[in-house]
Design an enzyme around this catalytic site. Structure first.
Site, short mmCIF file in Angstrom:
data_model
loop_
_atom_site.label_atom_id
_atom_site.label_comp_id
_atom_site.label_asym_id
_atom_site.label_seq_id
_atom_site.Cartn_x
_atom_site.Cartn_y
_atom_site.Cartn_z
N ASP A 1 -15.39 -3.79 0.32
CA ASP A 1 -14.89 -3.58 1.67
C ASP A 1 -16.09 -3.45 2.59
OD1 ASP A 1 -12.33 -3.34 0.45
OD2 ASP A 1 -12.76 -1.23 0.05
N ASP B 1 0.86 -1.19 0.00
CA ASP B 1 0.00 0.00 0.00
C ASP B 1 0.89 1.23 0.00
OD1 ASP B 1 -2.01 -1.82 0.23
OD2 ASP B 1 -2.61 -1.27 2.26
#
Length: 237
Positions: free
Chosen positions: A129, A8
């Site tokens: 998510d 990330d």
């Protein structure tokens, strides 16, 4: 099952978050490219990358980093974060990204997903998510009343082949993936399901493999040393 080591990115640097909270960002490596090269040495074929700045700004921010990894390693780059338009999708497709993940737009602009799938087919994946089983959007900052399985069925109808499912309460916790939700999702739709969030050790990988998941994303477990990437790849061959 495929193993996706994860990087990330915030401000061009590899970081990890705890439960998606940007205030918990911890730099885990100096350089994304060198980290990616270490994944190659461990036997990885894919890498999962996220533009965290992009997810907040709703546009690509760290594109240079992702394209560099695609160009300078043999890894297939799976990328999400800040990809909101056909222009963004085309840009990454033309620059060697092998899977493009659409997130919030699947709820907010399903026509874009349909158009992208029509144009690029299996290159397009959707990330779901969820908190407590309900989808969250905008870098996990906004909750919805849409159940994750209902959303997955909508995505399946759009022709999407791959779904990346993250239980936000598990992400970055090393507490184990939500196998129950992942298995229910895998049984509910025909899409390939990749598990994201909570993977801690080789036993988690084996459980996901044995439950028929398509893939597993591993981030903090690799950086903290609780999971050997090489071993994870070996048990999934």
């Amino acid at each position: 099952m495929l193993i996706f080591p994860a990087i990330d990115i915030i401000d061009g640097k590899p970081v990890r978050l705890f439960k998606g909270d940007f205030s918990t960002a911890e730099q885990v490596a100096e350089n994304a490219l060198e980290t990616a090269k270490s994944f190659v040495l461990a036997g990885a074929e894919w890498i999962h990358m996220v533009d965290l700045d992009g997810s907040l700004k709703k546009e690509p921010v760290n594109a240079k980093t992702f394209i560099e990894v695609a160009e300078k390693t043999p890894l297939k780059v799976e990328l999400g974060g800040g990809i909101r338009t056909m222009k963004d999708i085309c840009f990454y497709a033309e620059n060697g990204i092998k899977r493009i993940i659409l997130g919030s737009v699947a709820l907010k602009n399903p026509e874009l997903v349909k158009e992208a799938v029509k144009e690029f087919g299996s290159l397009i994946a959707v990330g779901i998510d969820a908190k407590d089983g309900f989808a969250a959007t905008e870098g996990w900052t906004q909750g919805t009343k849409t159940h994750y399985i209902d959303l997955a069925r909508q995505i399946e109808q759009m022709g999407v082949e791959t779904i990346i499912y993250t239980d936000i309460s598990k992400d970055g916790t090393l507490s184990g993936p939500n196998v129950e939700q992942l298995t229910a999702l895998n049984e509910a739709v025909s899409c390939n399901i990749t598990a994201s969030g909570g993977v801690s050790n080789i036993n988690d990988i084996i459980r996901l493999r044995d439950n028929g998941l398509y893939g597993a994303i591993c981030g903090k477990s690799i950086y903290k040393g609780t999971l050997s990437l090489k071993e994870a790849i070996e048990v999934c061959k």
